[in-house]
Scaffold this motif. Sequence first.
Motif, PDB file in Angstrom:
ATOM      1  N   THR A  92       0.977  -1.145  -0.013  1.00 10.78           N
ATOM      2  CA  THR A  92      -0.109   0.088  -0.036  1.00 10.78           C
ATOM      3  C   THR A  92       0.905   1.230   0.036  1.00 10.78           C
ATOM      4  O   THR A  92       1.781   1.192   0.846  1.00 10.78           O
ATOM      5  CB  THR A  92      -0.886  -0.013   1.215  1.00 10.78           C
ATOM      6  N   ASN A  93       0.603   2.236  -1.092  1.00  8.70           N
ATOM      7  CA  ASN A  93       1.313   3.370  -0.863  1.00  8.70           C
ATOM      8  C   ASN A  93       0.413   4.600  -0.591  1.00  8.70           C
ATOM      9  O   ASN A  93      -0.708   4.555  -1.127  1.00  8.70           O
ATOM     10  CB  ASN A  93       1.973   3.577  -2.285  1.00  8.70           C
ATOM     11  N   TRP A 143       1.734  21.346   1.824  1.00  4.98           N
ATOM     12  CA  TRP A 143       1.411  22.586   1.452  1.00  4.98           C
ATOM     13  C   TRP A 143       1.782  22.389   0.064  1.00  4.98           C
ATOM     14  O   TRP A 143       3.040  22.143  -0.667  1.00  4.98           O
ATOM     15  CB  TRP A 143       2.802  23.508   2.060  1.00  4.98           C
ATOM     16  N   ARG A 144       0.721  22.863  -0.813  1.00  3.94           N
ATOM     17  CA  ARG A 144       0.815  23.089  -2.243  1.00  3.94           C
ATOM     18  C   ARG A 144       1.237  21.696  -3.001  1.00  3.94           C
ATOM     19  O   ARG A 144       0.698  20.495  -2.561  1.00  3.94           O
ATOM     20  CB  ARG A 144       1.670  24.328  -2.812  1.00  3.94           C
ATOM     21  N   TRP A 145       2.297  21.747  -3.645  1.00  5.18           N
ATOM     22  CA  TRP A 145       2.967  20.614  -3.992  1.00  5.18           C
ATOM     23  C   TRP A 145       3.822  19.587  -3.365  1.00  5.18           C
ATOM     24  O   TRP A 145       4.475  18.603  -4.016  1.00  5.18           O
ATOM     25  CB  TRP A 145       3.422  20.695  -5.609  1.00  5.18           C
ATOM     26  N   ILE A 146       3.779  20.106  -1.882  1.00  2.00           N
ATOM     27  CA  ILE A 146       4.967  19.225  -1.118  1.00  2.00           C
ATOM     28  C   ILE A 146       3.903  18.070  -0.411  1.00  2.00           C
ATOM     29  O   ILE A 146       3.137  18.584   0.122  1.00  2.00           O
ATOM     30  CB  ILE A 146       5.420  20.172  -0.296  1.00  2.00           C
ATOM     31  N   GLU A 147       4.229  16.959  -0.310  1.00  3.89           N
ATOM     32  CA  GLU A 147       3.498  16.030   0.156  1.00  3.89           C
ATOM     33  C   GLU A 147       4.429  14.975   1.188  1.00  3.89           C
ATOM     34  O   GLU A 147       5.653  14.952   0.977  1.00  3.89           O
ATOM     35  CB  GLU A 147       2.847  15.123  -0.838  1.00  3.89           C
ATOM     36  N   ALA A 148       3.774  14.328   1.954  1.00  4.39           N
ATOM     37  CA  ALA A 148       4.489  13.184   2.850  1.00  4.39           C
ATOM     38  C   ALA A 148       3.893  12.125   2.275  1.00  4.39           C
ATOM     39  O   ALA A 148       2.869  11.783   1.946  1.00  4.39           O
ATOM     40  CB  ALA A 148       4.293  13.610   4.204  1.00  4.39           C
ATOM     41  N   TYR A 149       4.876  11.054   2.210  1.00  4.17           N
ATOM     42  CA  TYR A 149       4.452   9.721   1.641  1.00  4.17           C
ATOM     43  C   TYR A 149       4.864   8.529   2.643  1.00  4.17           C
ATOM     44  O   TYR A 149       5.698   8.827   3.471  1.00  4.17           O
ATOM     45  CB  TYR A 149       4.810   9.476   0.101  1.00  4.17           C
ATOM     46  N   GLY A 150       4.167   7.507   2.296  1.00  7.69           N
ATOM     47  CA  GLY A 150       4.396   6.356   3.163  1.00  7.69           C
ATOM     48  C   GLY A 150       4.137   4.980   2.506  1.00  7.69           C
ATOM     49  O   GLY A 150       3.112   5.018   1.879  1.00  7.69           O
ATOM     50  N   ASP A 151       4.862   4.159   2.522  1.00  5.11           N
ATOM     51  CA  ASP A 151       4.559   2.697   1.951  1.00  5.11           C
ATOM     52  C   ASP A 151       4.921   1.655   3.055  1.00  5.11           C
ATOM     53  O   ASP A 151       5.537   1.590   3.858  1.00  5.11           O
ATOM     54  CB  ASP A 151       5.496   2.556   0.712  1.00  5.11           C
ATOM     55  N   LEU A 152       3.741   0.656   2.764  1.00  5.44           N
ATOM     56  CA  LEU A 152       3.814  -0.561   3.564  1.00  5.44           C
ATOM     57  C   LEU A 152       3.595  -1.811   2.709  1.00  5.44           C
ATOM     58  O   LEU A 152       2.927  -1.537   1.809  1.00  5.44           O
ATOM     59  CB  LEU A 152       2.834  -0.455   4.674  1.00  5.44           C
TER      60      LEU A 152
END
Length: 954
Positions: free
Chosen positions: A868-869, A875-884
């Motif tokens: 799962t991603n 903020w705007r085009w800045i994102e935090a991501y995480g993958d399991l």
Amino acid sequence: MDPKITNHFKDKRKKLMLKLFWSSIFTICSFHLSFGQNTQKIYARLNSLQNSINIQQEIVFHNNSNDTLNTLYLNDWNNAYSNKNTPLAKRFAENFNKSLHFAKNEDKGSTQILSVTDNNFKSLQWSRPKSSDLIKLQLNHPIYPGKNYKFSLTYIVKLPNAKFTDYGFTNNRDFNLRYWYLTPCVYDGNWKLSSNKNLDDLYSLKTTYDVQFTYASGYHIITDLDEINKETGNGVTTINLHGDNRSDLKLIFQKSSNAFSHFTNNKLTLITDLEAKNLNDITKASSANQVVNFVTSHLGDYPNEKLVVTALEYNKNPLYGLNQLPSFIRPFKEEFQYELKLLKTLLHNYLENTLTINPREEQWVLDGIQTYLMMKYVDEYYPNMKLIGNLSDTWLLRSYHLANMSFNEQYPFLYMLMVRKNLNQALTTPNDSLIRFNLKIANKYKAGVGLTYLKNYLGTDAVDEVIQEFYNNCQTIMATQENFEALLKEKAQKDIDWFFTDFVDSERHIDFKIKKVKKIKDSITLSVKNKTGTKVPISLYGINKNDSVVSKLWLTDIRDEKKVTIANTGIDKLVLNYDKVIPEFNQRNNWKSTGGFLSSNKKLKFQFFKDAENPYYKQVFFVPIATYNLYDGFTPGLRLYNKTFLNQPFIYDIRPSYALKEKALVGGGSFLYKNYIQNSNMYVVNYGLGGSSYHYAPDLRYSTITPLVSFGFRPDDLRSNERESLMLRFVNVIRDKDPSIQTNPDYSVFNVRYNYRNIGAINHLTWFVDGQVAKNFSKVSLNIDYRKLFQNNLQLNLRFFAGKFIYNDTTSDYFSFALDRPTDYLFDYNYLGRSEDTGLFSQQLVIAEGGFKSQLDNPYANNWIMTTNASVNIWRWIEAYGDLGLVKNRNIPTRFVYDSGIRLNLVPDYFELYFPVYSNNGWEIADNRYDQKIRFIVTLSPRTLIGLFTRKWF
């Protein structure tokens, strides 16, 4: 008494009675027109600092129906800007426009109702239906047929920013007002309730307006209403305006007084701010006079003294095509451009302001008249104008078929653009169900081309007479397509039922073909095939050796195939639709030579870059290309293809190239046949054969040969972004053997994939199920992508992938599932360095299979995998991501994997950067080789990038 005297008195009495009869009829009609229509009195004050209008309004609603009404509906289209869930906001999202979703409160519009009272000063209950741009009034007493109902409203209109639809307040504090006040909906046995969807198609009956408007004295007002009086004092101006039989109130408040010019002749006063930078006032006045005289002579006199034509209105519906090029490269004379811009917008306003028609349901009638007269204007004043203007004479372009096309050929050409994509829609399709290209261009042009087609078939001036009579008759009655149809049938001397059943009310295209030609003494026998079954007439021309027309015949009632015999009067070629008046799907099969089989062969024509389709040649286009990957290096080549500006069923594309680094020939090619299916949810079947040959490592070549068949599915609503497809292909791979790999380099994989997608600016969902069968393995997988933009502007991206081997007899991980960088054994992904495991090229990311961004140890799974991603914007085009994920290999326990980091989502799916922070590897951000852990997504394909900007049109 003398009989002559008796007869004289009888005749005099008869004439008197007849005069009294018509006098009474006129009185009744005058009474109906004066007292049987809606009236409105509006007292408005513009607050330019708060971008709002305080309004007191008195409405007299006349019940023209035979029903008794207990409720009344009002249009409140200004309130469509109030939130993210209105039909207008949803329409924007469908068009991948997030402007209203992200709008600040000060930029939104709204309507605040303070009071609604009847004629007895009793309050009326009101509510908003599900659509927030309508108001429902519960009446205190019923409105009987033929009776009036008077009520008053007090409300405050907060105007929207004009950046959404061009209406509202502008950045320089000017005001463009349309749909700014409340107006009754139309009732004709049913309430015609339509929401604001940025279509400029509010349906309202003719109304007599008295408007008193107060505004800051620094503003100048532009309007087509009659000015009664104007007073200025204490920094404010109050103006009284009046208009009889008006369908709309458009007002413009500008600080500058020089933007608009006034042109007056004996017909009307034209007020416009359309620009023509290189024309002096005398030339502009002459052009305006010519346009006004043309319109009045072909329609009739305009009922009002003034007509306003604005650049804003033109820019919302411009002359699409070369006329939109920057001014320094426009190939048309300034007078021509100015007249066409003025003519198009003037015709639209002329018809819209005069005729009361349901614009959402029957707009094609007005569009047809507008386009027909635009074509007629060019034929009359610019008969030799070419599609690309002065460029047609340049040595570089004059050999192109596009350069020889007349200006008016753009209308069937752009309509055919949608037919060739199987995206054409019937002219009777409601405006809000049309895809944008059809709404703005194709259907308007089809309607005008259809009237030209009808005029040529009838061979008389019946169409011109009907347009003029329709315009003049419908100024005092409802204008409907039924009225228009009845007038056409009355004037036509031939059966024209086909025009409405098979052209107007049908999305089926027209396509005829000459099959067989045989000379028999002084006659010629031929067979004409109707390929689509449309019951429309087709013209047959006889052409001699000098390309002169020697005969013309209209063929009718061809349901399938028809045999025709004509006299041989020196005919060298038989051509269907020779003058190209009929918007036909395929004109390449429209001619046959009478000189036998060999003389019918078309000549081969090689041409640089693509061109418009020339039915008399077999066209082959060529253009230089260049590609790059790490192993082949810079790879120049030549592309040979047959695709013209319009799609065609059979397309080939061959790309021989030379790899400078490998010093070897490489390239690829494809053959594709598209079988479009009409009136079916399965709208296309593709049959294809593709192949390529490049290098996958230094001195190691790979080649692929892939036959395929695919089926495309779509809903009946073409505006829906929902699409489905089923693809079956057989991928054959032939590789040079890598000594470091022990597996067989050659293999074949049978691949079946079912795709579903429903993408939009707010909700995005795609998924597919994939199955693969090869000699040594078989696997299935599921991939789901979901993107959601919430009301608080939080965007969540979720992806799920699961894959399982059914059997796996391989001894390497070449065919295994991968966490972060699939091996791409089917050669689907555009890897710049597909065999790299170190260096910059190894950091290229393709979101497939596991979709991980961190490069973990043992990233492959030869049994099953589940990941799962997720990412969320900060903020705007800045994102935090995480993958399991869970990874299972044979004879090894299931392994839990994870990673996280920061994503710069600069252009979603096209250019992105990933900065890992923490994963199974630990704190990656603390690694002294962190620059080697950054991953990137990049798309270099121009076609893919262009699709990002054209998707809102189709």
